[in-house]
Design a protein around this motif. Structure first.
Motif, PDB file in Angstrom:
ATOM      1  N   LEU A 434       0.825  -1.209   0.000  1.00  0.00           N
ATOM      2  CA  LEU A 434       0.000   0.000   0.000  1.00  0.00           C
ATOM      3  C   LEU A 434       0.857   1.256   0.000  1.00  0.00           C
ATOM      4  CD1 LEU A 434      -3.130  -0.145   2.332  1.00  0.00           C
ATOM      5  CD2 LEU A 434      -3.004   0.443  -0.100  1.00  0.00           C
ATOM      6  N   PHE A 435       1.912   1.231   0.804  1.00  0.00           N
ATOM      7  CA  PHE A 435       2.794   2.392   0.867  1.00  0.00           C
ATOM      8  C   PHE A 435       3.426   2.652  -0.507  1.00  0.00           C
ATOM      9  CE2 PHE A 435       7.104   4.112   1.650  1.00  0.00           C
ATOM     10  CZ  PHE A 435       6.723   5.354   2.146  1.00  0.00           C
ATOM     11  N   LEU A 436       3.884   1.570  -1.130  1.00  0.00           N
ATOM     12  CA  LEU A 436       4.500   1.728  -2.452  1.00  0.00           C
ATOM     13  C   LEU A 436       3.466   2.171  -3.490  1.00  0.00           C
ATOM     14  CD1 LEU A 436       6.830  -1.425  -2.452  1.00  0.00           C
ATOM     15  CD2 LEU A 436       7.520   0.962  -2.171  1.00  0.00           C
ATOM     16  N   ALA A 437       2.280   1.569  -3.428  1.00  0.00           N
ATOM     17  CA  ALA A 437       1.264   1.852  -4.452  1.00  0.00           C
ATOM     18  C   ALA A 437       0.644   3.234  -4.269  1.00  0.00           C
ATOM     19  CB  ALA A 437       0.171   0.781  -4.417  1.00  0.00           C
ATOM     20  N   ARG A 438       0.525   3.672  -3.013  1.00  0.00           N
ATOM     21  CA  ARG A 438      -0.118   4.973  -2.794  1.00  0.00           C
ATOM     22  C   ARG A 438       0.830   6.129  -3.030  1.00  0.00           C
ATOM     23  NH1 ARG A 438      -3.877   4.161   2.596  1.00  0.00           N
ATOM     24  NH2 ARG A 438      -5.681   3.471   1.407  1.00  0.00           N
ATOM     25  N   PHE A 439       2.074   5.966  -2.597  1.00  0.00           N
ATOM     26  CA  PHE A 439       2.984   7.115  -2.617  1.00  0.00           C
ATOM     27  C   PHE A 439       4.156   6.922  -3.567  1.00  0.00           C
ATOM     28  CE2 PHE A 439       1.116   6.726   1.653  1.00  0.00           C
ATOM     29  CZ  PHE A 439       0.397   7.912   1.679  1.00  0.00           C
ATOM     30  N   VAL A 440       4.953   5.892  -3.296  1.00  0.00           N
ATOM     31  CA  VAL A 440       6.243   5.780  -3.975  1.00  0.00           C
ATOM     32  C   VAL A 440       6.081   5.633  -5.490  1.00  0.00           C
ATOM     33  CG1 VAL A 440       8.382   4.437  -4.145  1.00  0.00           C
ATOM     34  CG2 VAL A 440       7.263   4.761  -1.909  1.00  0.00           C
ATOM     35  N   ALA A 441       5.270   4.646  -5.911  1.00  0.00           N
ATOM     36  CA  ALA A 441       5.203   4.370  -7.350  1.00  0.00           C
ATOM     37  C   ALA A 441       4.609   5.533  -8.146  1.00  0.00           C
ATOM     38  CB  ALA A 441       4.438   3.067  -7.602  1.00  0.00           C
ATOM     39  N   PRO A 442       3.412   6.025  -7.773  1.00  0.00           N
ATOM     40  CA  PRO A 442       2.864   7.110  -8.603  1.00  0.00           C
ATOM     41  C   PRO A 442       3.742   8.356  -8.593  1.00  0.00           C
ATOM     42  CG  PRO A 442       1.406   6.617  -6.728  1.00  0.00           C
ATOM     43  CD  PRO A 442       2.478   5.595  -6.724  1.00  0.00           C
ATOM     44  N   ALA A 443       4.308   8.686  -7.418  1.00  0.00           N
ATOM     45  CA  ALA A 443       5.134   9.895  -7.350  1.00  0.00           C
ATOM     46  C   ALA A 443       6.387   9.727  -8.203  1.00  0.00           C
ATOM     47  CB  ALA A 443       5.515  10.199  -5.894  1.00  0.00           C
ATOM     48  N   ALA A 444       7.016   8.557  -8.093  1.00  0.00           N
ATOM     49  CA  ALA A 444       8.254   8.347  -8.861  1.00  0.00           C
ATOM     50  C   ALA A 444       7.970   8.410 -10.358  1.00  0.00           C
ATOM     51  CB  ALA A 444       8.870   6.995  -8.495  1.00  0.00           C
ATOM     52  N   ILE A 445       6.898   7.769 -10.785  1.00  0.00           N
ATOM     53  CA  ILE A 445       6.585   7.779 -12.217  1.00  0.00           C
ATOM     54  C   ILE A 445       6.309   9.213 -12.674  1.00  0.00           C
ATOM     55  CG2 ILE A 445       5.021   6.948 -14.024  1.00  0.00           C
ATOM     56  CD1 ILE A 445       4.378   4.552 -12.204  1.00  0.00           C
ATOM     57  N   PHE A 446       5.538   9.928 -11.864  1.00  0.00           N
ATOM     58  CA  PHE A 446       5.178  11.297 -12.236  1.00  0.00           C
ATOM     59  C   PHE A 446       6.431  12.165 -12.384  1.00  0.00           C
ATOM     60  CE2 PHE A 446       3.863  15.640 -11.145  1.00  0.00           C
ATOM     61  CZ  PHE A 446       2.863  15.817 -12.089  1.00  0.00           C
ATOM     62  N   VAL A 447       7.291  12.111 -11.385  1.00  0.00           N
ATOM     63  CA  VAL A 447       8.498  12.942 -11.425  1.00  0.00           C
ATOM     64  C   VAL A 447       9.356  12.580 -12.641  1.00  0.00           C
ATOM     65  CG1 VAL A 447      10.692  13.395 -10.247  1.00  0.00           C
ATOM     66  CG2 VAL A 447       8.548  13.350  -8.946  1.00  0.00           C
ATOM     67  N   ILE A 448       9.485  11.284 -12.884  1.00  0.00           N
ATOM     68  CA  ILE A 448      10.332  10.862 -13.999  1.00  0.00           C
ATOM     69  C   ILE A 448       9.735  11.307 -15.334  1.00  0.00           C
ATOM     70  CG2 ILE A 448      11.168   8.836 -15.246  1.00  0.00           C
ATOM     71  CD1 ILE A 448      11.627   7.492 -12.546  1.00  0.00           C
ATOM     72  N   LEU A 449       8.425  11.211 -15.472  1.00  0.00           N
ATOM     73  CA  LEU A 449       7.804  11.633 -16.740  1.00  0.00           C
ATOM     74  C   LEU A 449       7.926  13.146 -16.938  1.00  0.00           C
ATOM     75  CD1 LEU A 449       4.566   9.467 -17.128  1.00  0.00           C
ATOM     76  CD2 LEU A 449       6.816   9.128 -18.129  1.00  0.00           C
ATOM     77  N   VAL A 450       7.709  13.905 -15.866  1.00  0.00           N
ATOM     78  CA  VAL A 450       7.836  15.366 -15.986  1.00  0.00           C
ATOM     79  C   VAL A 450       9.262  15.731 -16.382  1.00  0.00           C
ATOM     80  CG1 VAL A 450       7.830  17.523 -14.669  1.00  0.00           C
ATOM     81  CG2 VAL A 450       5.946  15.900 -14.412  1.00  0.00           C
ATOM     82  N   ASN A 451      10.203  15.067 -15.710  1.00  0.00           N
ATOM     83  CA  ASN A 451      11.614  15.291 -15.988  1.00  0.00           C
ATOM     84  C   ASN A 451      11.996  14.958 -17.424  1.00  0.00           C
ATOM     85  OD1 ASN A 451      14.112  15.917 -14.986  1.00  0.00           O
ATOM     86  ND2 ASN A 451      13.823  14.590 -13.215  1.00  0.00           N
ATOM     87  N   GLY A 452      11.413  13.890 -17.919  1.00  0.00           N
ATOM     88  CA  GLY A 452      11.823  13.405 -19.232  1.00  0.00           C
ATOM     89  C   GLY A 452      11.065  14.058 -20.375  1.00  0.00           C
TER      90      GLY A 452
END
Ligand code: PHE
Length: 460
Positions: A434-452
Motif C-alpha cells: 500500500l505504501f509503495l502503491a499509494r505514494f512511492v510508485a505514482p510519485a516516482a513515475i510522475f516525477v520521472i515523466l515530468v523530468n523526461g
C-alpha cells in the motif's frame, strides 16, 4: 458469462510460466543490453533495479488485482471494477491503454522477432564465418535495407503467434510456454559460461555493476523506468488479460514477486552473457538496437561449435519472443471477442492483420521511410522514426501512465474489501505494498515523466 472468461489456466504453474513467458522476451536480451549500454551501464542498471522493485512490481500487483477482479477483457475489466468501486470513468483509461499499448508493441515487436529467425537461418548456413565485427555489422545493415526480407520474417512470426493464440488459453498459450521456456534458461546459462571464459568478463562486470552517475540525465531515468515496465510486461494490458483467467487460489503478491525476480534475473544473466562478448570483440556497448545482432554473431563465428550454439541461441530468442508476442495479441483479441460476433479464430485474424500493417510501417522506417518523424511535433519525439516512436510511446509513456492510474486506483479508490480480497490478507505485505502503491510508485513515475518529457520543452 462471456466468451473470454470461460477459460482458466489449468495450473498455477501454467499461469506463472505464461506470465514469465510474457515478461521474458526480446526486452531482456536485445533491449536490455542496448538501453543499458547506451545508458552507461552500472548507474542505469541500479536505477532499473529500483524501478522494478519499488515501482513496477507494485504496479504489477495492482494490474493483477484489477484483471482478476474484473474477470473480463481489459476494457470491461477496468469498467466493472471502477463501477463496483463507485469511481468515475477516467479509470477506464487503464483498460483502453491495456488494448492499445499491446497492439502497438505487437506491431513492432514481431519485426525484431523476425530478425532472430533471419539470424537463425544465416547462422545455420554459416554466413557469418570468417567475418570481423565490421563485416557482421554490414550484414545487419543489409538486412535492414531490404523491406521484402523484413516483411517476410515479420509475417512468419505474426503467423506463429496467431496460430498459438487461436488455440486459446490452455491448448494454445499454456502449452506453448510449457514447451518453450525451460530450454531458454539452459542456453542462457551456457552463454554466460562462455562469457566467463572470455577476456572481457572483468570489464563487463565493472561496466554493469560499477555505477557512474555522471551519465544519468532525465532521459536515462525515463528509459530505465520504461524498460522496467516493458521488460515485465506491466501496464500494457497483458497482465489484465492473463489475470482474468486466474483462479482465486493464486496469491497475487507472490506471483508478482516471482515474475519480477525471474525477469530481472534473466536480464542480468543475459547482460553477463552479452557484455563480455561486446568488450572482448572491441565493440561499443552504446551501439543501439543492433548491439545483440552484431556482437553475438561475432562470437558465434569464432567459437568452437559456434554454429550449433548460435542456432540454439537465435532459436531460443525466437521462442522467448513468441511467448511474449502471444501475450500482446491476447488483450486486443479478448476485446474484439467481447464486442463482436466473431469467433476466436476470426478475431485473431483481424487483429493480426491490423498489426501486420502497423508492423510494415515500423520496418519501413529502417529504409524507405527512414526520414519520417510521425510524432515529431511532440516533446521527446522530435528525432524518433516510426519504429522508435512506437517503442517510445508505449514503453516510456503509455505503460508508465497506466502504472500511475493502476496504483492510484487500487491504492486509494477501490474499497478495502476488494483490495484485501484480491491481495489475499491484510498483514505486513499489504502495508508495504500500500505504501509503495499509494505514494512511492505514482510519485516516482510522475516525477520521472515530468523530468523526461515536460522539462526538456522549457530547456529548449
Ligand atoms: N516483456 C516483453 C519482453 O521483455 C515485452 C512485452 C511488453 C510483452 C508488453 C507484453 C506486453 O520482451
Amino acid at each position: 458469462m462471456t466468451v473470454s472468461t470461460k477459460q482458466e489456466w489449468s495450473t498455477h504453474t501454467g499461469f506463472i510460466l505464461a506470465a514469465i513467458g510474457s515478461a521474458v522476451g526480446l526486452g531482456n536480451v536485445w533491449k536490455f543490453a542496448y538501453v543499458a549500454g547506451e545508458g552507461g551501464g552500472g548507474a542505469f542498471i541500479l536505477i532499473y533495479l529500483a524501478s522494478v522493485f519499488l515501482v513496477v512490481v507494485p504496479v504489477l500487483v495492482a494490474e493483477l488485482m484489477v484483471g482478476r477482479h474484473g474477470h473480463k477483457d481489459p476494457v470491461d475489466a477496468a469498467r466493472a471494477v471502477r463501477k463496483e468501486a463507485g469511481a468515475g470513468p477516467v479509470w477506464e483509461t487503464i483498460g483502453w491503454l491495456g488494448i492499445i499499448a499491446p497492439f502497438i508493441i505487437l506491431s513492432f515487436y514481431c519485426v525484431v522477432a523476425g530478425w532472430t529467425l533471419d539470424y537463425l537461418v544465416m547462422t545455420a548456413s554459416g554466413q557469418f564465418r570468417g567475418l570481423d565485427s565490421a563485416g557482421v555489422s554490414a550484414v545487419f545493415g543489409s538486412v535492414l535495407q531490404d523491406p521484402g526480407r523484413l516483411i517476410m520474417w515479420q509475417t512468419v512470426v505474426l503467423a506463429i503467434t496467431a496460430v498459438i493464440v487461436m488455440g486459446g488459453i490452455q491448448n494454445g498459450i499454456e502449452r506453448a510456454v510449457t514447451f518453450l521456456m525451460p530450454p531458454l534458461f539452459l542456453i542462457l546459462i551456457a552463454l554466460v559460461i562462455y562469457g566467463v571464459s572470455l577476456g572481457g568478463f572483468g570489464e563487463a562486470v565493472a561496466f554493469m555493476f560499477v555505477p557512474d552517475f555522471s551519465q544519468v540525465d532525465g532521459e536515462v531515468l525515463v528509459r530505465a523506468l520504461g524498460q522496467a515496465f516493458f521488460s515485465l510486461s506491466v501496464g500494457a494490458g497483458m497482465m489484465l488479460a492473463y489475470a482474468s483467467y486466474l483462479p482465486n487460489s493464486v496469491s497475487i503478491p507472490r506471483a508478482a514477486l516471482t515474475i519480477g525476480v525471474a525477469d530481472t534475473a534473466v536480464a542480468i544473466v543475459a547482460g553477463l552473457a552479452i557484455f563480455p562478448i561486446v568488450f572482448s570483440y572491441g565493440l561499443s556497448p552504446a551501439e543501439g538496437p543492433e548491439l545483440v545482432f552484431v556482437s553475438l554473431p561475432n562470437a558465434f563465428a569464432n567459437l568452437p561449435f559456434g554454429t550449433v550454439f548460435g542456432c540454439a541461441f537465435f532459436l531460443l530468442l525466437a521462442f522467448a519472443a513468441v511467448t511474449s508476442s502471444i501475450s500482446m495479441l491476447e488483450p486486443p483479441v479478448s476485446f474484439v471477442l467481447q464486442r463482436s460476433r466473431l469467433n476466436r479464430r476470426q478475431a485473431v485474424v483481424l487483429v493480426s492483420a491490423m498489426a501486420w500493417v502497423f508492423g510494415c510501417l515500423a520496418l519501413l522506417s529502417f529504409n524507405l521511410l527512414a526520414d519520417v518523424r510521425p510524432l515529431g511535433l511532440l516533446p521527446g519525439f522530435e528525432d524518433k522514426s516510426i519504429f522508435d516512436s512506437m517503442d517510445h510511446l508505449t514503453s516510456n509513456l503509455m505503460m508508465p501512465i497506466s502504472g500511475i492510474l493502476l496504483t492510484l486506483f487500487t491504492g486509494w479508490v477501490i474499497n478495502a474489501k476488494i483490495r484485501n480480497g484480491e491481495f489475499g490478507g491484510a498483514g505486513l505485505g499489504l502495508r508495504v505494498w500500500l505504501f509503495l502503491a499509494r505514494f512511492v510508485a505514482p510519485a516516482a513515475i510522475f516525477v520521472i515523466l515530468v523530468n523526461g518529457f515536460i522539462l526538456p520543452v522549457f530547456h529548449g
